[in-house]
Design a protein around this motif. Structure first.
Motif, PDB file in Angstrom:
ATOM      1  N   ALA A 102      24.577  -9.216  -3.306  1.00  0.00           N
ATOM      2  CA  ALA A 102      23.579  -9.657  -2.330  1.00  0.00           C
ATOM      3  C   ALA A 102      22.332  -8.776  -2.354  1.00  0.00           C
ATOM      4  O   ALA A 102      21.204  -9.278  -2.307  1.00  0.00           O
ATOM      5  N   ASP A 103      22.506  -7.474  -2.446  1.00  0.00           N
ATOM      6  CA  ASP A 103      21.367  -6.550  -2.475  1.00  0.00           C
ATOM      7  C   ASP A 103      20.530  -6.747  -3.741  1.00  0.00           C
ATOM      8  O   ASP A 103      19.302  -6.712  -3.699  1.00  0.00           O
ATOM      9  N   VAL A 104      21.200  -6.958  -4.857  1.00  0.00           N
ATOM     10  CA  VAL A 104      20.502  -7.153  -6.121  1.00  0.00           C
ATOM     11  C   VAL A 104      19.712  -8.463  -6.089  1.00  0.00           C
ATOM     12  O   VAL A 104      18.558  -8.520  -6.533  1.00  0.00           O
ATOM     13  N   VAL A 105      20.321  -9.506  -5.563  1.00  0.00           N
ATOM     14  CA  VAL A 105      19.643 -10.804  -5.475  1.00  0.00           C
ATOM     15  C   VAL A 105      18.391 -10.685  -4.623  1.00  0.00           C
ATOM     16  O   VAL A 105      17.323 -11.183  -4.982  1.00  0.00           O
ATOM     17  N   THR A 106      18.493  -9.998  -3.510  1.00  0.00           N
ATOM     18  CA  THR A 106      17.337  -9.812  -2.635  1.00  0.00           C
ATOM     19  C   THR A 106      16.236  -9.036  -3.350  1.00  0.00           C
ATOM     20  O   THR A 106      15.061  -9.397  -3.268  1.00  0.00           O
ATOM     21  N   GLY A 107      16.611  -7.982  -4.063  1.00  0.00           N
ATOM     22  CA  GLY A 107      15.627  -7.205  -4.805  1.00  0.00           C
ATOM     23  C   GLY A 107      14.960  -8.021  -5.893  1.00  0.00           C
ATOM     24  O   GLY A 107      13.752  -7.936  -6.114  1.00  0.00           O
ATOM     25  N   ALA A 108      15.737  -8.851  -6.574  1.00  0.00           N
ATOM     26  CA  ALA A 108      15.182  -9.700  -7.632  1.00  0.00           C
ATOM     27  C   ALA A 108      14.242 -10.746  -7.055  1.00  0.00           C
ATOM     28  O   ALA A 108      13.189 -11.036  -7.623  1.00  0.00           O
ATOM     29  N   LYS A 109      14.600 -11.311  -5.919  1.00  0.00           N
ATOM     30  CA  LYS A 109      13.728 -12.306  -5.285  1.00  0.00           C
ATOM     31  C   LYS A 109      12.437 -11.676  -4.776  1.00  0.00           C
ATOM     32  O   LYS A 109      11.446 -12.361  -4.597  1.00  0.00           O
ATOM     33  N   ALA A 110      12.456 -10.353  -4.581  1.00  0.00           N
ATOM     34  CA  ALA A 110      11.251  -9.639  -4.170  1.00  0.00           C
ATOM     35  C   ALA A 110      10.403  -9.244  -5.386  1.00  0.00           C
ATOM     36  O   ALA A 110       9.400  -8.545  -5.234  1.00  0.00           O
ATOM     37  N   GLY A 111      10.841  -9.648  -6.595  1.00  0.00           N
ATOM     38  CA  GLY A 111      10.032  -9.409  -7.779  1.00  0.00           C
ATOM     39  C   GLY A 111      10.507  -8.303  -8.691  1.00  0.00           C
ATOM     40  O   GLY A 111       9.882  -8.035  -9.713  1.00  0.00           O
ATOM     41  N   ARG A 112      11.594  -7.632  -8.356  1.00  0.00           N
ATOM     42  CA  ARG A 112      12.078  -6.544  -9.203  1.00  0.00           C
ATOM     43  C   ARG A 112      12.922  -7.091 -10.359  1.00  0.00           C
ATOM     44  O   ARG A 112      13.574  -8.115 -10.232  1.00  0.00           O
ATOM     45  N   LYS A 113      12.926  -6.392 -11.477  1.00  0.00           N
ATOM     46  CA  LYS A 113      13.743  -6.744 -12.636  1.00  0.00           C
ATOM     47  C   LYS A 113      15.165  -6.223 -12.430  1.00  0.00           C
ATOM     48  O   LYS A 113      15.383  -5.225 -11.749  1.00  0.00           O
ATOM     49  N   VAL A 114      16.131  -6.905 -13.045  1.00  0.00           N
ATOM     50  CA  VAL A 114      17.532  -6.530 -12.954  1.00  0.00           C
ATOM     51  C   VAL A 114      18.010  -6.130 -14.345  1.00  0.00           C
ATOM     52  O   VAL A 114      17.855  -6.891 -15.296  1.00  0.00           O
ATOM     53  N   ALA A 115      18.565  -4.931 -14.474  1.00  0.00           N
ATOM     54  CA  ALA A 115      19.112  -4.457 -15.750  1.00  0.00           C
ATOM     55  C   ALA A 115      20.633  -4.494 -15.675  1.00  0.00           C
ATOM     56  O   ALA A 115      21.231  -3.976 -14.735  1.00  0.00           O
ATOM     57  N   ARG A 141      25.835 -11.720 -15.339  1.00  0.00           N
ATOM     58  CA  ARG A 141      24.557 -12.427 -15.413  1.00  0.00           C
ATOM     59  C   ARG A 141      24.677 -13.834 -14.841  1.00  0.00           C
ATOM     60  O   ARG A 141      23.828 -14.293 -14.079  1.00  0.00           O
ATOM     61  N   ASP A 142      25.743 -14.534 -15.196  1.00  0.00           N
ATOM     62  CA  ASP A 142      25.954 -15.894 -14.702  1.00  0.00           C
ATOM     63  C   ASP A 142      26.109 -15.920 -13.186  1.00  0.00           C
ATOM     64  O   ASP A 142      25.630 -16.833 -12.520  1.00  0.00           O
ATOM     65  N   ALA A 143      26.775 -14.907 -12.632  1.00  0.00           N
ATOM     66  CA  ALA A 143      26.910 -14.829 -11.172  1.00  0.00           C
ATOM     67  C   ALA A 143      25.544 -14.620 -10.524  1.00  0.00           C
ATOM     68  O   ALA A 143      25.245 -15.202  -9.473  1.00  0.00           O
ATOM     69  N   LEU A 144      24.696 -13.804 -11.157  1.00  0.00           N
ATOM     70  CA  LEU A 144      23.345 -13.580 -10.626  1.00  0.00           C
ATOM     71  C   LEU A 144      22.499 -14.848 -10.692  1.00  0.00           C
ATOM     72  O   LEU A 144      21.800 -15.186  -9.735  1.00  0.00           O
ATOM     73  N   THR A 145      22.546 -15.546 -11.819  1.00  0.00           N
ATOM     74  CA  THR A 145      21.750 -16.768 -11.939  1.00  0.00           C
ATOM     75  C   THR A 145      22.256 -17.845 -10.990  1.00  0.00           C
ATOM     76  O   THR A 145      21.458 -18.599 -10.439  1.00  0.00           O
ATOM     77  N   ALA A 146      23.569 -17.901 -10.781  1.00  0.00           N
ATOM     78  CA  ALA A 146      24.122 -18.862  -9.824  1.00  0.00           C
ATOM     79  C   ALA A 146      23.671 -18.536  -8.398  1.00  0.00           C
ATOM     80  O   ALA A 146      23.576 -19.427  -7.553  1.00  0.00           O
ATOM     81  N   ALA A 147      23.369 -17.266  -8.149  1.00  0.00           N
ATOM     82  CA  ALA A 147      22.915 -16.844  -6.826  1.00  0.00           C
ATOM     83  C   ALA A 147      21.405 -16.997  -6.659  1.00  0.00           C
ATOM     84  O   ALA A 147      20.854 -16.663  -5.615  1.00  0.00           O
ATOM     85  N   GLY A 148      20.715 -17.463  -7.709  1.00  0.00           N
ATOM     86  CA  GLY A 148      19.296 -17.742  -7.574  1.00  0.00           C
ATOM     87  C   GLY A 148      18.357 -16.790  -8.277  1.00  0.00           C
ATOM     88  O   GLY A 148      17.142 -16.881  -8.114  1.00  0.00           O
ATOM     89  N   VAL A 149      18.872 -15.864  -9.090  1.00  0.00           N
ATOM     90  CA  VAL A 149      18.004 -14.940  -9.829  1.00  0.00           C
ATOM     91  C   VAL A 149      17.593 -15.623 -11.133  1.00  0.00           C
ATOM     92  O   VAL A 149      18.435 -16.129 -11.871  1.00  0.00           O
ATOM     93  N   ALA A 150      16.308 -15.621 -11.415  1.00  0.00           N
ATOM     94  CA  ALA A 150      15.797 -16.236 -12.642  1.00  0.00           C
ATOM     95  C   ALA A 150      16.231 -15.414 -13.855  1.00  0.00           C
ATOM     96  O   ALA A 150      16.206 -14.185 -13.818  1.00  0.00           O
ATOM     97  N   GLU A 151      16.602 -16.109 -14.936  1.00  0.00           N
ATOM     98  CA  GLU A 151      17.036 -15.405 -16.154  1.00  0.00           C
ATOM     99  C   GLU A 151      15.948 -14.505 -16.717  1.00  0.00           C
ATOM    100  O   GLU A 151      16.233 -13.496 -17.341  1.00  0.00           O
ATOM    101  N   ALA A 152      14.689 -14.860 -16.496  1.00  0.00           N
ATOM    102  CA  ALA A 152      13.575 -14.058 -17.000  1.00  0.00           C
ATOM    103  C   ALA A 152      13.533 -12.682 -16.334  1.00  0.00           C
ATOM    104  O   ALA A 152      12.941 -11.752 -16.888  1.00  0.00           O
ATOM    105  N   GLN A 153      14.140 -12.534 -15.180  1.00  0.00           N
ATOM    106  CA  GLN A 153      14.146 -11.253 -14.467  1.00  0.00           C
ATOM    107  C   GLN A 153      15.338 -10.381 -14.848  1.00  0.00           C
ATOM    108  O   GLN A 153      15.455  -9.268 -14.371  1.00  0.00           O
TER     109      GLN A 153
END
Length: 180
Positions: A102-115, A141-153
């Motif tokens: 949840a924290d990672v998804v929120t950070g990604a939606k705020a524009g941060r990249k996910v490694a 990665r699939d769990a993140l994209t399913a949660a709404g994080v764009a693959e480009a991030q």
């Protein structure tokens, strides 16, 4: 004459066994996809802002280091890094994975990249271990994209082999996620 009947019966039995296994695997996949897709609607608002707003807040499913070092799958948040530990030879996410993301998804939606970094232990075939580490990273990665994080991030890093000094390779069988 008896051998043909026995072979026929064995084929039918094997067909039934493989059919049941296929049904169970398909059911687990469908259930897993449904659970991952419903993740975005169940996350707690307070936990979602932890990485964006300030200090790290551990997810409710966070486990102690001793538990993470066991052979069972687990997840914990440590100094802003979400760590997924996997059972030997498996690429299944631990219970509580969605809450920790949840924290990672929120950070990604705020524009941060996910490694996403995959690690594996030194036991067994190195090529198979690297492939398993890659599969584990792809599951995360699939769990993140399913949660709404764009693959480009999302940046997938090359799997690394780790040797541990604790005497347990469970610490090395992990995937780490960090915001950049």
């Amino acid at each position: 004459m008896f051998s043909q009947d026995d072979d026929s019966q064995q084929r039918v039995a094997l067909f039934l066994v493989f059919g049941l296994v296929a049904i169970v695997v398909a059911s687990m996949l469908v259930f897993g996809v449904f659970k991952v897709r419903s993740f975005g609607r169940t996350a707690a608002p307070a936990a979602q802002t932890a990485l964006v707003a300030g200090p790290v807040v551990a997810a409710p499913a966070t486990l102690s280091t001793a538990q993470a070092a066991s052979d069972a799958a687990s997840v914990k948040v440590e100094q802003g890094v979400v760590k997924f530990y996997f059972a030997s030879g498996k690429a299944d996410l631990a219970a509580g994975a969605n809450e920790a993301l949840a924290d990672v998804v929120t950070g990604a939606k705020a524009g941060r990249k996910v490694a996403i970094s995959g690690f594996h232990d030194a036991t067994g075939n190195a090529a198979q271990n690297a492939e398993l580490a890659k599969q584990r990273a792809l599951v995360v990665r699939d769990a993140l994209t399913a949660a709404g994080v764009a693959e480009a991030q999302i940046e997938l890093k090359k799997p690394e082999q780790v040797t541990t000094t604790t005497g347990s390779d469970a610490e090395a069988r992990r995937v780490e996620i960090s915001l950049q």
